[in-house]
Each structure stands twice: as C-alpha cells, then as structure tokens.
Design a protein around this motif. Structure first.
Motif, short mmCIF file in Angstrom:
data_model
loop_
_atom_site.label_atom_id
_atom_site.label_comp_id
_atom_site.label_asym_id
_atom_site.label_seq_id
_atom_site.Cartn_x
_atom_site.Cartn_y
_atom_site.Cartn_z
N ALA A 63 14.19 -4.82 -1.16
CA ALA A 63 13.41 -4.19 -0.11
C ALA A 63 11.94 -4.57 -0.23
O ALA A 63 11.44 -4.74 -1.34
N GLY A 64 11.30 -4.73 0.90
CA GLY A 64 9.87 -5.00 0.95
C GLY A 64 9.17 -3.85 1.65
O GLY A 64 9.70 -3.31 2.63
N ILE A 65 8.03 -3.50 1.14
CA ILE A 65 7.30 -2.35 1.68
C ILE A 65 5.89 -2.77 2.07
O ILE A 65 5.17 -3.36 1.26
N ARG A 66 5.52 -2.47 3.30
CA ARG A 66 4.20 -2.85 3.79
C ARG A 66 3.47 -1.58 4.21
O ARG A 66 4.06 -0.73 4.88
N THR A 67 2.23 -1.51 3.83
CA THR A 67 1.51 -0.27 4.17
C THR A 67 0.07 -0.57 4.56
O THR A 67 -0.48 -1.62 4.19
N ILE A 68 -0.51 0.34 5.32
CA ILE A 68 -1.94 0.24 5.63
C ILE A 68 -2.61 1.51 5.09
O ILE A 68 -2.16 2.63 5.38
N VAL A 69 -3.63 1.29 4.26
CA VAL A 69 -4.39 2.42 3.69
C VAL A 69 -5.87 2.13 3.92
O VAL A 69 -6.35 1.06 3.54
N ASN A 70 -6.56 3.05 4.52
CA ASN A 70 -8.00 2.86 4.83
C ASN A 70 -8.25 1.51 5.52
O ASN A 70 -9.21 0.82 5.19
N GLY A 71 -7.33 1.11 6.36
CA GLY A 71 -7.52 -0.14 7.10
C GLY A 71 -7.05 -1.38 6.38
O GLY A 71 -6.90 -2.43 6.99
N ALA A 72 -6.81 -1.31 5.06
CA ALA A 72 -6.40 -2.50 4.32
C ALA A 72 -4.88 -2.52 4.18
O ALA A 72 -4.24 -1.48 4.10
N MET A 73 -4.32 -3.75 4.12
CA MET A 73 -2.87 -3.87 4.05
C MET A 73 -2.42 -4.21 2.64
O MET A 73 -3.03 -5.04 1.96
N GLY A 74 -1.36 -3.56 2.20
CA GLY A 74 -0.76 -3.86 0.90
C GLY A 74 0.73 -4.07 1.06
O GLY A 74 1.34 -3.55 2.00
N PHE A 75 1.29 -4.84 0.14
CA PHE A 75 2.71 -5.16 0.23
C PHE A 75 3.30 -5.18 -1.16
O PHE A 75 2.63 -5.61 -2.11
#
Lengths: 466, 449
Positions: A51-63
């Motif tokens: 599984a891959g997880i993508r997120t946006i926190v405070n405008g920045a993207m992490g994966f």
C-alpha cells in the motif's frame, strides 16, 4: 475490510494534522514463462502486494509505502507520510488538488478465462511450440519466446470519500529471433498483448506469429542501412503511435507544461500540427490498455489534445489541473503502490483520415516506408523539443514504389515541427499495447497504448548506420 | 534489521524441502528508500519499504520460481508450494546440474555508508534546498527542473539446500539534477547525474554549477549540417553506450544462447590494442561491488577485452557449469526473477590524455555531453546511434557553437577497431558502467532539416 481499516488510518492522519490522505492498495499476481532455443529457461511466478499512502500536511505533500499491509504497519506508514510532509513544509510548494467528485465504483477488465486458472502445462506448451516454430533451420541462432500475464487489483481510498476498485487482467506473448546469415547478425523482437483473459492467448496462432518474426530477422541480415539525411516518410500504424507518443505525447503532459519545461506550454488554441491531425488520449480503446480510473481516483476522460491541428488541451493529474484551472483528465498514474502518481499518457493515438497506403506512397520520389515491427522504442527531451526513436526493418520508397528492405533506421525530429509536416493520414486506425514494454518517466514504468493509421510526414532526420 | 533475514531464508529452504523439493534456494531482499523530488521548490518527500522472497525449488532437473513481497512466516509455505508446483510441470532442463554448491564472500570497501543507513528526511530536504539555492544563485535565469535525490539501504540474504547462508547490506545515493535556462524566449536545458555508494561522494555544488552553466550556454543550440565529423563523447554518456553494447552480450547466457556477436570469438582481436575492458567486482565504492553475488559466489576482477583481444565472458553458476568453468561471480537478480550473468562494475581502461586534450586535438568535430536514444542502439549488428541534446561544435580545438537535434551514428564494432582513437583519463560512471571520455575519429552526423 480494507475500507474499514482505511477509515481508521484516515482518522489517525487527521489527528496528526493531515488535510488530505489517500491510500492505494495493490495486489498483483503475475507469471512470465521464458523459453529459449527449445528449453524452458525460466518460469517466474509471483505475487506482490502493498500500500502507498499520500498525504498533505500544512500544504506540503508526503508519501510512504510498505509491502506489509497489516493495519499496525500501515498506521506506522501514515505517521511516516506525515513526517515526510512536515520535513519539507518549510521549503515545499503548497499543494492544491483540483476537485473531483467522490466516487464509489468497482470496475474490471472484461475477461473470460483467468490466467491463474489455466494449467501451467498449457502455458509452457504454448510458449514452447511458438519457440520451436521460430527456429528456422541454421539461420536462426536464437529464439526466445515469452508468455506473460498479470491479474491486478488496485483499490483507491481517499479522505474525500472516494473508493475505487479496478481489476485488470493482461496477457501477452513476445518473440525475439536472432539470425546469422553470411557473418551478419541481426535481431527482431515483437510482441502481442491485450487487456483480456487467457482467451486472447488461446485464440491466436502464435506459431505463425513467431515464425514471421524469425523470417523478418533473416531478411534483415541482408538489408543495408540507409544513408544519413532528411527524408520524406510514410509511417505504418504500428510505428505512428510511437512517433506520436515521443513527438507529442510527453510534451502534452501537464506536469511538464506547468513547470514551463514543455515546448507546448502557453500554446493552447494555437496551430501545432497540420489540419489533418487530431490526437486523443482515452483510457478505453479497442486494442489499448484498460484504464477506467487513474491512481487519484479520477475518472479517465477522453481527452482531445489536438483537434484539426489546433492544441486543445493537456493531460492532467489533479495537481496540474488545479494549476491550469481545468478539471483532471484522469492521467495521474502510478507504476505501483510504491510510486506516487504522476502525469502519464494512457492510449494516445491519431484519429484516422481518408487516404490509402498506395496513395501515400505514390507521390514519394525518394523516401522511406518506416515500420514498427521490431522497433526499439523512443525517447524525447521535452524541454528541447527533440525526440528520437528506432524503427524496425523498413523499406525504401523510390519513384512512388516500395523498394528494398533497410535496417538500423534511427529517426529524430522536433516536437513543434514533425506534426506540422503531416501531409496525409490513412483510413484505418489501430491501437496496440504491451505486457512486456512500457513507457519510462521519472523512474516509473507505465503501460500505455498507442496507435494511429498510416501517416505521411514530409521531413524527418534519418541517422545513417555503420 | 528487526527481522533476521538469513533465518527467514533458511526457514523457507527447510519448508520447501519438507514439501518435497530435492533442492531449494531462498533469496530475500529488504530495502528502504528516502526520496525528495524537486524543481524550484520541494515537490514531494517519500519513504518506501520493500521486501520480497524469491524461492527456487528443484525436482530432479526441473526448476520452479515463485516470489512474494511478503516475508512473513505465515506466507512461506504458500510460496514453497507454488514453486514446487511450477517445478513439477516444467520440462527437464538437460543442462541443469544443481543449485550452487560452493560459495564464499570477500571483504569489500565503502559499499555501506552508515550515514545513509541512519539518515532522516531532513538531511535530504536540506541538501535539496541547498542545491536549489546553488542553481538559482548561479544566475537568475536558471531554475532546477525535474530533479530527485534519493538514498537507499538494501539487505540481501541467501540460503540454499547445500549449506549456503550469507547476508550483505549496501547503500546507494543518487542525485539527478535538471536545470532550465530561459533567455529572450529561448530555452536551454541540461542534466547531471550521480550514482554512488556514499553520501560524501556526491558533489552537490559542482553538479549544480555544471548544470546551470551548461543550461545557459545551450539556449541557442541548433543542428549542424549532415556530414562526417570527429565525435568526442563525454565519459558518463559513453558509459551508457558501453552498457548498451556490452552488458547483455558479453554474458555467457547470451553467448551460449547464440544471441551474442561475441560467441565463438575468444582469443580474437576484436578491438585495437589501446582498448581494454574489465569487470572489477571488488572495486572500492563500486556501484556493483558486493561481498558475494546473487548466488553466493565471491566477485572478482575479470579481464574481458585485453588490449584488443576478447578474453572472457561473464558467468553465473548455471552457464559456468555448461562450459565446465567456475562462476565469475556475476549472478544478478531481483527477488522476482531467476539469476543471470551481468556485469558488476564494467570498466573501460582509461588512457593518458586529459579530457581537454581530446577537444584540443580535434580540428572539426562534435563534443557530445548529453544524448537521448543511445540505448536503442543494436548490440547485435553494432549499429550505434544517438540523438544529441547537449553538444558543442569543436572548431580548431575549441568548443564553439552549442548543438542539438542531430543524430550521430556509426558502427560500434568498427569504432572498437581503431575508430576510437583517443581515450581520456577521466573515469566516471553511469550506473554500474565506468568510462573515460573518448574520441571517435569519424562518425556520421545527420541533421539540418
């Protein structure tokens, strides 16, 4: 079960400060049977899931991603994705995604026979028969046949409420033949693949297919290379898709446009091709790759890129669509769960015109008929607008007639010039895809389809062989 | 590592034997990677963890391979059953002897960087941010594009029925940097790549400056007319040419399979006497350097072309057995595929000349820094071609106009036999292939629409 645990992961991410999260589960079973010179060289079978997880926190993207999909492992990966986003929050470009309506859907490739249910003996025997058939006496030094398939589930779930499940089955067979005739060695490679079940394999004469490849390899050893220069060319339907993919497809990908790298940036509404040229990217075409939704849960739309020579639109992910203020075209694709989605083509093809091959060849004085069978592939530098590809064994055209076979045909052109030079477009459209090949971009491989009808182009640079 | 990979591998072998395999071999990989992608700002930061088990089960002379991304105990039995069921239906391979029965490991240097193994995303983000600043600071007309910086740590364990049980760990850091210059509506682009084992080997600043400088210099690039000129190939680009031309044809499996132009030619003069090619399996900090190969054989230095004479091929255990020689330690695989012989660190012996001398010695020619499509060249017929994307005209020993959009072509086999007349001393790698810059006296250039 995935949906329930995904819900908890989304909750957890929200608590950690995420404004957006998506989870892509993937599970693939696949096999490749390789027969070389009548011996089973390998039977590779495997199962990959993760599984891959993508997120946006405070405008920045992490994966983040993991092959371990146990809820506890994925909880840890949510934490990692958030950590990744936070690490770059100071220096990252704020991310905004174009709106998509939350979708709950489940789609599968139409297939009758699941390759997993086919006895392994049958797979070996089809590859073995095709392989032996290609060993035409002493002139063929190597015959390598591959039969491959995959059966994949991709499940996309987002914090916006989407849940899209896509099941894809693909099968294919490829043949490599190496001929040695009077000290000259040449190889020809070809493959046929389709997003269908094993019925595609059972319904085709693979012996005739592999024999043809060998015959072409033998002929090619006797062919000469054309001399370097600029030629008028007629491109066959097997090759025109590759030309289009390299000459125009990549330059129309939204991420290369929004960074201003692409030479097509800022040219919407302008003439970029001859009026005979209409180009479409579509996720569901006969003969092509099956892609009803992309890896951002966006429905893949039929995107007209060029209409009668005028640039109409680009291919988009949610991020690039947002930057240009248009809806996503459903072109945000990821190689697998380990890779984040980027803008990719799906089935990129030229719409048909009204000419026959004979009409096109008729008024070429000194040119080439360039063919896709045995072609190597291509590459483009989108920023410079320079592309190149390698055709399979091809033919000269002299005074309106097809002439001798030539090999080692490498071709180069300029993105903004080549499609302007299209002089005629043929009647019959065909689109192809490949189990074995694919298109590489940013370290990710994507399966694509491409095609078109016979096409005549006024000028292309042909590199001479050695 | 939290999981003892050797223990998992040994357990998988034992399970396969219990289920009826005559021999079994388990190959386990586990890797974690950090990546930052960026253009003028940070685009995405990611962390990925990948595991996999590839199990080969043998019944007599029949071999089956099944792979699974899970290395959990509960999944091992299923993997073993699948591998055995494939072996059962496979036709016997008359050349099959056995899984590797002898193995060994040799010490290697600078293939594992603790700093990479213990690194955090902050280090990568910081390095990427500084690189962005260096490019932008070089000239306001230049910005970074489509760039990535990543580090990875990989652990491999292998066990088999004959007592093999080895494990190794390695690190890699890779920087791929693009720069775009815009001036008066014209664009120049350039790329620099680095792939090394240790963080300290990456010269972030030099790469940033080189790409920014060249991007600015090529905004006016255009094709030159069709004709014949001398061509100087930059080291890392020529490494890619060597990779295309040799990496899949100097291997024993392609020779034995009849798909290599080098088959049956050992001892033959295939190149001029200034051309020597090695596979240096134990090269210090080499990208392909490992304590042992993917079948548990130690790696070594092998001379492939000795001053022009073809002197050896690359072997794994299967192909070595077939020719009654020993494995050269060149087995390579991923967990999902069976091993095949491939180069470890393929090296073209450098010459004495400084790179600048190659240019200074050239009256009229083309210096090719970047190209696309060189990998489409044909290693079987020797037809070589590449489309130049960053190049410069050489006039009277000086670099003058920037050039793009021309195809350089020639026959690689002829290039070996004297066509390459100057070899520099500036060894550099692209992946696992190391090359100096070279000059080819005469190549065809097709250009000028």
């Amino acid at each position: 079960m995935q949906y329930d645990s995904a819900g908890r992961l989304i909750e957890y991410a929200t608590r950690l400060g995420a404004s957006y999260l998506d989870i892509r589960y993937q599970d693939v079973a696949s096999e490749v049977v390789t027969v070389e010179n009548g011996v089973l060289k390998s039977f590779e079978s495997g199962r990959t899931s993760g599984a891959g997880i993508r997120t946006i926190v405070n405008g920045a993207m992490g994966f983040s991603s993991d092959t371990d999909t146990a809820p506890s492992a994925l909880r840890e990966k949510v934490r990692w994705a958030v950590k990744m986003a936070k690490a770059s929050a100071m220096s990252a470009e704020p991310k905004h995604l174009a709106t998509v309506n939350p979708v709950k859907d489940s789609v599968r490739t139409p297939f009758k026979i699941d390759p997993e249910d086919v006895p392994n003996e049958e797979k070996v025997s089809i590859a073995m028969d095709a392989n032996k058939e290609a060993m035409l006496g002493g002139e063929i030094r190597n015959s390598t046949s591959r039969l491959g398939w995959f059966h994949e589930h991709r499940h996309f779930i987002s914090s916006e409420g989407s849940s899209v499940d896509v099941e894809t089955v693909m099968v294919g067979l490829s043949q490599l033949s190496v001929a040695l005739v009077e000290g000259r060695m040449e190889r020809v490679y070809d493959g046929e693949s389709l997003c269908k079940g094993f019925e595609f394999i059972e319904g085709r004469d693979w012996n005739a297919f592999s024999r043809d490849v060998s015959e072409m390899a033998v002929k090619a050893t006797k062919a000469s290379t054309p001399s370097a220069g600029v030629y008028e060319v007629v491109v066959d339907p097997e090759l025109i898709g590759l030309v289009l993919h390299e000459a125009f497809g990549h330059a129309s990908e939204g991420d290369l446009v929004t960074t201003k790298e692409s030479v097509l940036e800022g040219r919407i509404g302008q003439r970029v091709a001859s009026p005979l040229v209409t180009i479409v990217d579509d996720g569901n075409v006969d003969g092509g790759y099956f892609l009803p939704y992309d890896d951002e849960g966006a429905k893949k739309t039929r995107q007209v890129v060029v209409e009668e020579g005028i640039l109409k639109g680009f291919l988009h992910s949610r991020e690039t669509a947002q930057k240009l203020g248009v809806p996503s075209s459903g072109n945000g694709r990821a190689q697998d769960f380990e890779s984040p989605p980027i803008v990719r083509q799906t089935n990129y093809f030229l719409e048909s015109g009204d000419q026959t091959l004979e009409e096109m060849v008729e008024d070429v004085k000194d040119g080439l008929y360039i063919c896709g069978r045995g072609a190597g592939g291509g590459q483009v530098d989108v920023g410079l607008g320079t592309f190149t590809f390698r055709a399979g064994p091809s033919y000269t055209i002299k005074n309106g007639r097809l002439g001798e076979l030539v090999r080692g045909v490498s071709i180069s052109g300029a993105v903004l010039q080549t499609l302007m030079d299209v002089e005629a477009v043929g009647k019959n459209l065909s689109v192809r895809t490949s189990f074995f090949g694919g298109c590489g971009k940013s370290g990710q491989r994507a399966r694509v389809g491409h095609g078109g009808p016979h096409t005549k182009i006024r000028r292309m640079i042909i590199g001479g062989g050695g | 590592m939290m999981v003892d990979l050797v223990e998992v591998a040994e357990r998988a072998v034992a399970v396969a034997e219990r289920l009826g395999a005559d021999e079994a071999e388990a190959y386990i990989s586990s890797s974690s990677r950090l990546q930052v992608s960026f253009d003028e700002r940070i685009d995405l930061t990611s962390a990925t963890v990948t595991t996999g088990l590839g199990l080969r089960a043998v019944l007599g002379k029949k071999v089956g391979l099944h792979a699974n991304s899970s290395i959990k105990t509960k999944d091992i039995e299923g993997v073993a059953r699948s591998a055995i069921s494939i072996a059962r239906v496979s036709p016997s391979d008359p050349d099959w002897f056995s899984l590797p029965t002898s193995f060994g490991s040799l010490p290697v240097e600078k293939t594992f960087d603790k700093r990479i193994a213990e690194t955090s995303p902050d280090l990568l983000v910081e390095a990427a941010s500084q690189t962005i600043d260096t490019v932008r600071g070089y000239d306001p007309r230049v910005t970074p594009i489509r760039s990535t910086l990543n580090t990875s740590v990989t652990h491999i364990a292998i066990a088999d029925s004959h007592g093999l049980a080895l494990e190794r760990s390695g690190t890699v850091v890779s920087l791929s940097l693009g720069a775009m210059a815009e001036e008066a509506g014209k664009k120049g682009l350039s790329n620099e790549h680095s792939l090394t084992r240790n963080w300290e080997e990456v010269d972030f600043k030099a790469m940033a400056v080189a790409s920014a400088e060249r991007a600015l210099r090529v905004t006016d690039a255009k094709p030159i007319p069709t004709g014949e000129v001398s061509v100087v190939w930059r080291n890392d680009l020529f490494a890619r040419v060597l990779d295309t031309m040799f990496s899949r044809t100097l291997t024993a499996d392609s020779v034995q399979g009849g798909r290599s132009p080098w088959a049956g030619r050992l001892g033959e003069e295939v190149a001029s006497d200034s051309f020597s090619l090695f596979d240096e399996g134990l090269r210090v900090a080499g990208v392909g350097t490992r304590e042992f190969d993917d079948e548990g054989s130690p790696q070594k230095t092998l001379t492939l072309i000795d001053r022009g004479v073809l002197s050896n091929y690359l072997y794994d255990c299967y192909t070595a057995r077939k020719y009654r020689v020993s494995s050269t330690g060149n087995a390579r695989r991923g967990y999902q595929t069976a091993p095949t012989p491939q180069p470890n660190n393929l090296i073209l012996q450098p010459g004495d000349a400084e790179q600048e001398e190659l240019i200074r010695e050239t009256k009229r020619g083309l210096y090719v820094v970047e190209a696309i499509g060189e990998w489409l060249s044909n290693p079987i017929s020797g037809d070589l071609s590449a489309t130049v994307t960053n190049g410069f005209l050489i006039e009277k020993g000086e670099l003058t106009e920037p050039v793009k959009g021309v195809i350089v072509a020639g026959n690689f086999f002829d290039m070996l036999k004297g066509g390459i007349d100057l070899i520099a001393n500036d060894l550099r790698n692209s992946g696992r292939v190391y090359s100096p810059s070279v000059r080819v006296l005469r190549m065809t250039v097709a250009g000028g629409l």
